[in-house]
Scaffold this active site. Sequence first.
Site, PDB file in Angstrom:
ATOM      1  CB  VAL A  11      -0.715  -0.093   1.227  1.00 53.61           C
ATOM      2  CG1 VAL A  11      -1.642   1.261   1.419  1.00 53.61           C
ATOM      3  CG2 VAL A  11      -1.892  -1.213   1.270  1.00 53.61           C
ATOM      4  CD  GLU A 147      -4.709   1.467  -0.889  1.00 58.83           C
ATOM      5  OE1 GLU A 147      -4.003   2.420  -0.716  1.00 58.83           O
ATOM      6  OE2 GLU A 147      -5.254   1.315  -2.207  1.00 58.83           O
ATOM      7  CG  PHE A 148     -11.113   0.008  -1.915  1.00 56.86           C
ATOM      8  CD1 PHE A 148     -11.891  -0.634  -1.268  1.00 56.86           C
ATOM      9  CD2 PHE A 148     -11.413   1.593  -1.664  1.00 56.86           C
ATOM     10  CE1 PHE A 148     -12.672  -0.313  -0.445  1.00 56.86           C
ATOM     11  CE2 PHE A 148     -12.458   2.034  -0.812  1.00 56.86           C
ATOM     12  CZ  PHE A 148     -12.916   1.113  -0.272  1.00 56.86           C
ATOM     13  CG  LEU A 149      -3.528  -0.887  -3.476  1.00 54.95           C
ATOM     14  CD1 LEU A 149      -2.526  -2.113  -3.216  1.00 54.95           C
ATOM     15  CD2 LEU A 149      -2.614   0.135  -3.780  1.00 54.95           C
ATOM     16  CE  LYS A 203      -9.403  -2.937   3.062  1.00 62.24           C
ATOM     17  NZ  LYS A 203      -8.568  -2.862   1.881  1.00 62.24           N
ATOM     18  CE  LYS A 250     -11.330 -19.301 -13.139  1.00 65.24           C
ATOM     19  NZ  LYS A 250     -11.982 -20.019 -14.337  1.00 65.24           N
ATOM     20  N   GLY A 256      -6.940 -16.490  -0.388  1.00 68.61           N
ATOM     21  CA  GLY A 256      -5.973 -16.452   0.641  1.00 68.61           C
ATOM     22  C   GLY A 256      -5.175 -14.946   0.501  1.00 68.61           C
ATOM     23  CB  CYS A 259      -6.617  -8.202   1.970  1.00 65.88           C
ATOM     24  SG  CYS A 259      -5.301  -7.270   1.476  1.00 65.88           S
ATOM     25  CE  LYS A 320      -3.415 -10.898  -6.092  1.00 68.02           C
ATOM     26  NZ  LYS A 320      -4.356 -10.179  -6.327  1.00 68.02           N
TER      27      LYS A 320
HETATM   28  C1  UGA Z   1      -7.992  -7.729  -2.000  1.00 68.31           C
HETATM   29  C2  UGA Z   1      -9.019  -6.845  -2.558  1.00 68.31           C
HETATM   30  O1  UGA Z   1      -9.431  -7.405  -4.017  1.00 68.31           O
HETATM   31  C3  UGA Z   1      -8.512  -5.392  -2.830  1.00 68.31           C
HETATM   32  O2  UGA Z   1      -9.623  -4.647  -3.473  1.00 68.31           O
HETATM   33  C4  UGA Z   1      -8.203  -4.901  -1.406  1.00 68.31           C
HETATM   34  O3  UGA Z   1      -7.658  -3.565  -1.519  1.00 68.31           O
HETATM   35  C5  UGA Z   1      -7.068  -5.648  -0.915  1.00 68.31           C
HETATM   36  O4  UGA Z   1      -7.592  -7.042  -0.713  1.00 68.31           O
HETATM   37  C6  UGA Z   1      -6.869  -4.913   0.303  1.00 68.31           C
HETATM   38  O5  UGA Z   1      -7.590  -5.364   1.456  1.00 68.31           O
HETATM   39  O6  UGA Z   1      -5.557  -4.572   0.604  1.00 68.31           O
HETATM   40  P1  UGA Z   1      -5.702  -9.007  -2.811  1.00 68.31           P
HETATM   41  O7  UGA Z   1      -5.874  -9.521  -1.465  1.00 68.31           O
HETATM   42  O8  UGA Z   1      -4.664  -8.589  -3.314  1.00 68.31           O
HETATM   43  O9  UGA Z   1      -6.843  -7.950  -2.747  1.00 68.31           O
HETATM   44  O10 UGA Z   1      -6.056 -10.143  -3.848  1.00 68.31           O
HETATM   45  P2  UGA Z   1      -7.363 -10.377  -4.636  1.00 68.31           P
HETATM   46  O11 UGA Z   1      -7.125 -10.326  -6.092  1.00 68.31           O
HETATM   47  O12 UGA Z   1      -8.456  -9.749  -4.353  1.00 68.31           O
HETATM   48  O13 UGA Z   1      -7.549 -12.011  -4.332  1.00 68.31           O
HETATM   49  C7  UGA Z   1      -7.897 -12.496  -3.042  1.00 68.31           C
HETATM   50  C8  UGA Z   1      -7.943 -13.894  -3.125  1.00 68.31           C
HETATM   51  O14 UGA Z   1      -9.026 -14.444  -3.337  1.00 68.31           O
HETATM   52  C9  UGA Z   1      -6.736 -14.992  -3.790  1.00 68.31           C
HETATM   53  O15 UGA Z   1      -6.064 -15.917  -3.179  1.00 68.31           O
HETATM   54  C10 UGA Z   1      -7.312 -15.334  -5.150  1.00 68.31           C
HETATM   55  O16 UGA Z   1      -6.974 -16.348  -5.890  1.00 68.31           O
HETATM   56  C11 UGA Z   1      -8.755 -15.620  -4.570  1.00 68.31           C
HETATM   57  N1  UGA Z   1     -10.007 -15.349  -5.366  1.00 68.31           N
HETATM   58  C12 UGA Z   1     -10.306 -13.944  -6.135  1.00 68.31           C
HETATM   59  C13 UGA Z   1     -10.721 -16.308  -5.639  1.00 68.31           C
HETATM   60  O17 UGA Z   1     -10.429 -17.415  -5.137  1.00 68.31           O
HETATM   61  N2  UGA Z   1     -11.861 -16.390  -6.579  1.00 68.31           N
HETATM   62  C14 UGA Z   1     -12.093 -15.043  -7.322  1.00 68.31           C
HETATM   63  O18 UGA Z   1     -12.953 -15.220  -8.142  1.00 68.31           O
HETATM   64  C15 UGA Z   1     -11.262 -14.043  -6.963  1.00 68.31           C
END
Ligand code: UGA
Length: 434
Positions: A11, A147-149, A203, A250, A256, A259, A320
């Site tokens: 962040v 934060e939403f990134l 958030k 998905k 995992g 966050c 991921k």
């Molecule tokens: C997440 C949120 O998407 C952000 O908006 C937020 O700012 C961030 O947490 C945070 O709080 O800082 P992030 O943890 O980087 O972001 O990753 P994501 O892309 O959201 O994935 C989270 C997990 O969900 C991963 O393990 C991913 O593989 C899994 N996932 C995601 C699924 O199993 N299915 C999906 O359809 C999407």
Amino acid sequence: MEIVVIGLGYVGLVNAVVLAGYHHKVTGYDLNVSKIARLKQGEAVLSEPGLQELLNKNKENLIFTDSAETAIKDKEVAFVAVDTPENPDGSANLVHFYAALHQIAKFATRPMSVIIRSTVPVGTNRLAAAYLKEESPLAFNVISQPEFLSQGRAVKDMKKPYRIILGVAEGETKKTVKALYAFYTKKHVPVLYTSPESAELAKYASNNFLALKISYINEMARLAEKVGADIDEVATGMGLDPRIGKAFFKAGIGYGGSCFPKDTKALNWLADKKHTPSETLKATIKVNQEQPKLFVDKINQRFHGVLTGKKIAVLGLAFKGNTTDVRNSPAYPIIERLLSYGAEVVAYDKSAIEEFKKNIDANEHLTYSNQLLSAMKGVQAVVIANDAKEIKTLKPSDFIDAMDKPIVYDGRNLYKPLAMAKIEYHSVGRPSSR
Ligand code: UGA
């Protein structure tokens, strides 16, 4: 504007580097001395797409230091972006957060706006403002900006977020944030002003809703397997309704990262504490914890309950694809359960092995490889644990070449079952080919 960013994780560092591109003078502070030394050398430290290029481009407006005093004195704006890890009871640990506030109070030399970017429990903004008032004679304008990134697309998300939410208490000024974020207005990014509590809850509620969608689709995937439906088709059909939407639908081995697992537990803790327990949250967490275990149990059943001595490759150790972050990676429960059933595990990741090893006991039945094709050589089954690019682009012939009798357990539904028709292919919530 003269800005200090305190805490240079995903962040903080991304905020610092992007803001430096909009005519702001940014000082990044972190107490990790070696990280600061690398940043000073011009190394982006994190493997975020576009970050290194942007760091090179904006270096004129960027200073990095491990001295809190140098970082904070004379600045108009402080971003607090330190981590708020999980306490054993699920609540958020604010030790680093208050340490940052303490430094601001100690080293500020002029009135300042303090923008809270760390994920903090609802109510923290007002406590932080009261703390600063008590610790320093200067005036502080404390604003909550959640934060939403997301990792892997953090630069993109920071440059053009879906929205920004600014929690500003009554009597506080919006002037500084309006000037700071004039570039978002030009880009037509929706800017929403709320109370600090609403911003803080928005958030958690956003992350929890996305986690809920994932657990929901994973639960439907379990049912789809029993009734012969294909969860990807189900999700596509549902997602075409804009009231539902296709994102975060998905199915797989669960969420995992740093966050969702932490934030679901923190909000669950808060809801319990406020005597309004959230049943959907409890279910979200439970489904997610079960998901990797159920997946391994399917593999165990396939081998008639005898995984002892079976060699299994687990591909993708980061939580991921496109990241080296292993925090709360589903690969941990997957590997631990496979080992508990007596399997010999070869764990593959291109660049996350050293980090991964830090959180799992060494085991003579667990070996590592950063060579994808050789990790699969001669194994009895392959388990896909994340969607890294090189894993996503494997072809059926790669599995056929590597294994005598290819058996693939795809925990991320990366391939079309039809394309895998020539091999034994199992995924999540979709018919298997055998
Ligand atoms: C997440 C949120 O998407 C952000 O908006 C937020 O700012 C961030 O947490 C945070 O709080 O800082 P992030 O943890 O980087 O972001 O990753 P994501 O892309 O959201 O994935 C989270 C997990 O969900 C991963 O393990 C991913 O593989 C899994 N996932 C995601 C699924 O199993 N299915 C999906 O359809 C999407």
